[in-house]
Design an enzyme around this catalytic site. Structure first.
Site, PDB file in Angstrom:
ATOM      1  N   THR A  32      69.337 -37.626  35.717  1.00  0.00           N
ATOM      2  CA  THR A  32      69.019 -37.386  37.120  1.00  0.00           C
ATOM      3  C   THR A  32      69.466 -35.986  37.530  1.00  0.00           C
ATOM      4  O   THR A  32      70.549 -35.547  37.147  1.00  0.00           O
ATOM      5  CB  THR A  32      69.717 -38.436  38.005  1.00  0.00           C
ATOM      6  OG1 THR A  32      69.197 -39.735  37.686  1.00  0.00           O
ATOM      7  CG2 THR A  32      69.494 -38.157  39.487  1.00  0.00           C
ATOM      8  N   ASP A  85      69.659 -34.793  29.522  1.00  0.00           N
ATOM      9  CA  ASP A  85      70.361 -34.836  30.799  1.00  0.00           C
ATOM     10  C   ASP A  85      71.191 -33.576  30.972  1.00  0.00           C
ATOM     11  O   ASP A  85      71.354 -32.791  30.031  1.00  0.00           O
ATOM     12  CB  ASP A  85      71.265 -36.071  30.853  1.00  0.00           C
ATOM     13  CG  ASP A  85      71.582 -36.527  32.271  1.00  0.00           C
ATOM     14  OD1 ASP A  85      71.260 -35.794  33.231  1.00  0.00           O
ATOM     15  OD2 ASP A  85      72.153 -37.628  32.410  1.00  0.00           O
ATOM     16  N   GLY A  86      71.720 -33.386  32.156  1.00  0.00           N
ATOM     17  CA  GLY A  86      72.664 -32.315  32.416  1.00  0.00           C
ATOM     18  C   GLY A  86      74.075 -32.866  32.405  1.00  0.00           C
ATOM     19  O   GLY A  86      74.312 -34.003  31.999  1.00  0.00           O
ATOM     20  N   ALA A  87      75.030 -32.069  32.859  1.00  0.00           N
ATOM     21  CA  ALA A  87      76.421 -32.509  32.963  1.00  0.00           C
ATOM     22  C   ALA A  87      77.114 -31.689  34.034  1.00  0.00           C
ATOM     23  O   ALA A  87      76.756 -30.531  34.283  1.00  0.00           O
ATOM     24  CB  ALA A  87      77.139 -32.369  31.627  1.00  0.00           C
ATOM     25  N   ASP A  88      78.102 -32.292  34.663  1.00  0.00           N
ATOM     26  CA  ASP A  88      78.877 -31.586  35.683  1.00  0.00           C
ATOM     27  C   ASP A  88      79.952 -30.716  35.048  1.00  0.00           C
ATOM     28  O   ASP A  88      80.281 -29.646  35.558  1.00  0.00           O
ATOM     29  CB  ASP A  88      79.502 -32.589  36.646  1.00  0.00           C
ATOM     30  CG  ASP A  88      78.454 -33.459  37.319  1.00  0.00           C
ATOM     31  OD1 ASP A  88      77.455 -32.896  37.808  1.00  0.00           O
ATOM     32  OD2 ASP A  88      78.610 -34.692  37.332  1.00  0.00           O
ATOM     33  N   LYS A  99      80.038 -36.659  34.111  1.00  0.00           N
ATOM     34  CA  LYS A  99      78.731 -36.781  34.737  1.00  0.00           C
ATOM     35  C   LYS A  99      78.843 -37.721  35.926  1.00  0.00           C
ATOM     36  O   LYS A  99      79.845 -38.382  36.100  1.00  0.00           O
ATOM     37  CB  LYS A  99      77.704 -37.310  33.736  1.00  0.00           C
ATOM     38  CG  LYS A  99      77.352 -36.290  32.659  1.00  0.00           C
ATOM     39  CD  LYS A  99      76.279 -36.813  31.712  1.00  0.00           C
ATOM     40  CE  LYS A  99      75.147 -37.486  32.426  1.00  0.00           C
ATOM     41  NZ  LYS A  99      74.522 -36.604  33.463  1.00  0.00           N
ATOM     42  N   GLY A 100      77.794 -37.752  36.719  1.00  0.00           N
ATOM     43  CA  GLY A 100      77.763 -38.666  37.851  1.00  0.00           C
ATOM     44  C   GLY A 100      77.759 -37.983  39.194  1.00  0.00           C
ATOM     45  O   GLY A 100      77.866 -38.644  40.229  1.00  0.00           O
ATOM     46  N   GLY A 101      77.598 -36.647  39.197  1.00  0.00           N
ATOM     47  CA  GLY A 101      77.531 -35.935  40.466  1.00  0.00           C
ATOM     48  C   GLY A 101      76.363 -36.384  41.326  1.00  0.00           C
ATOM     49  O   GLY A 101      76.423 -36.326  42.553  1.00  0.00           O
ATOM     50  N   GLU A 108      72.656 -43.503  33.528  1.00  0.00           N
ATOM     51  CA  GLU A 108      72.771 -42.427  32.543  1.00  0.00           C
ATOM     52  C   GLU A 108      73.614 -42.859  31.348  1.00  0.00           C
ATOM     53  O   GLU A 108      73.289 -42.542  30.199  1.00  0.00           O
ATOM     54  CB  GLU A 108      73.365 -41.194  33.213  1.00  0.00           C
ATOM     55  CG  GLU A 108      72.437 -40.557  34.230  1.00  0.00           C
ATOM     56  CD  GLU A 108      73.096 -39.486  35.077  1.00  0.00           C
ATOM     57  OE1 GLU A 108      72.359 -38.680  35.673  1.00  0.00           O
ATOM     58  OE2 GLU A 108      74.341 -39.453  35.151  1.00  0.00           O
TER      59      GLU A 108
END
Length: 237
Positions: A32, A85-88, A99-101, A108
Site C-alpha cells: 500500500t 512494497d515499500g518500507a518506512d 512498515k505500516g505507515g 502486507e
C-alpha cells in the site's frame, strides 16, 4: 543542481532486478502507498501487461483497478509469486524493516509471508542504522480492548500512542477492523526480542516489524540510479 526522484529510481531498479533474476510477475502481491504505485506505472511504461494482483488494502485495490489490473480476492489465493512494497525504515545489514505507515500492515505481512519472492523499494532516506530511529513501530490491535492493550504496552515501557488522522475523528482503523497504535520505541537494539514480546501481548493482532521477509531491498538514489541490497534469504542475482 539536478537530481533524480529516489522513488522513481527504486521502481526502475525493482523491474531491472526482476529481469536479471528471471522473475515472472505471475500473481502479484501489492503493498500500500505511493511507492508501489510508481512500480506499477513503471511496469506499464515498459509494456508489462497487467495481470492478476492481490492487494494489501482497499486503497491498493482501487489503484490496481484504475491501472487495468485484475484485482485478486485475498480470500481465495493461497499465495503470490512476487510481492512488491515499500518500507518506512530499512536496516541494510539484515534487511529488517518497519512498515505500516499506511495502516495496512496486517495485509502486507500476510502477503509477504506467502510470497515466493519479496522485493521492497525505498528511497535512500529510509535507510537506518537501527529500526525505530526515524519512525514509530506500528501495531494493529483488537478494537474492543484498546484501553487494555494500551495498558499492557505501557507496562512494557513501549510508549504507545493511538494513531489519529486529520481526515476523521477517533483512531485510525485498518481495512480489517483493527485500531492502529504507534509505539515510540526509539532505536531498537533487539527487534526480534520486541517482536516476540509483542506477540505475547493479548489483543495485538500484528506488528509492523518485518524481519526476515525481504529477499531484496532496492534503494533509489537522489544522485540518480539505485543499488540492490541482498539477497537476504539465500537467493542470488
Amino acid at each position: 543542481m539536478g537530481g533524480c526522484d529516489p522513488m522513481d529510481e527504486a521502481a526502475r531498479g525493482a523491474l531491472d532486478l526482476l529481469g536479471r533474476i528471471g522473475g515472472e510477475l505471475g500473481v502479484l502481491g501489492v503493498g500500500t502507498g505511493r511507492t508501489v504505485m510508481r512500480f506499477l506505472r513503471e511496469a506499464s511504461a515498459r509494456g508489462v501487461e497487467p495481470g492478476v494482483a492481490v492487494p494489501s488494502s482497499f486503497e491498493t485495490a482501487v489503484e490496481l483497478a484504475g491501472l487495468g489490473w485484475s484485482v485478486g480476492d485475498p480470500r481465495v489465493y493461497r499465495g503470490v509469486n512476487v510481492y512488491v512494497d515499500g518500507a518506512d525504515e530499512a536496516e541494510p545489514g539484515r534487511g529488517y524493516m518497519v512498515k505500516g505507515g499506511g495502516g495496512a500492515l496486517l495485509g502486507e505481512k500476510i502477503l509477504s509471508s506467502r510470497s515466493k519472492l519479496n522485493i521492497f523499494i525505498v528511497g535512500e532516506d529510509r535507510l537506518v542504522g537501527r529500526l525505530g530511529e526515524k519512525t514509530p513501530v506500528p501495531v494493529e490491535v483488537e478494537p474492543g480492548f484498546v484501553s487494555m492493550v494500551l495498558a499492557s504496552l505501557e507496562e512494557l515501557g513501549l510508549n504507545p500512542r493511538v494513531r489519529t488522522s486529520p481526515g476523521k475523528r477517533g483512531p485510525v482503523v485498518s481495512d480489517w477492523g483493527g485500531v492502529i497504535v504507534d509505539l515510540l520505541t526509539g532505536p531498537l537494539e533487539d527487534p526480534r526480542g520486541l517482536e516476540s514480546m509483542l506477540r505475547n501481548v493479548p489483543g495485538v493482532r500484528e506488528t509492523g516489524l518485518f524481519l526476515g521477509l525481504a529477499d531484496y531491498i532496492v534503494v533509489g538514489l537522489s544522485s540518480c540510479g539505485y543499488r540492490v541490497l541482498g539477497p537476504y534469504r539465500g537467493r542470488a542475482v
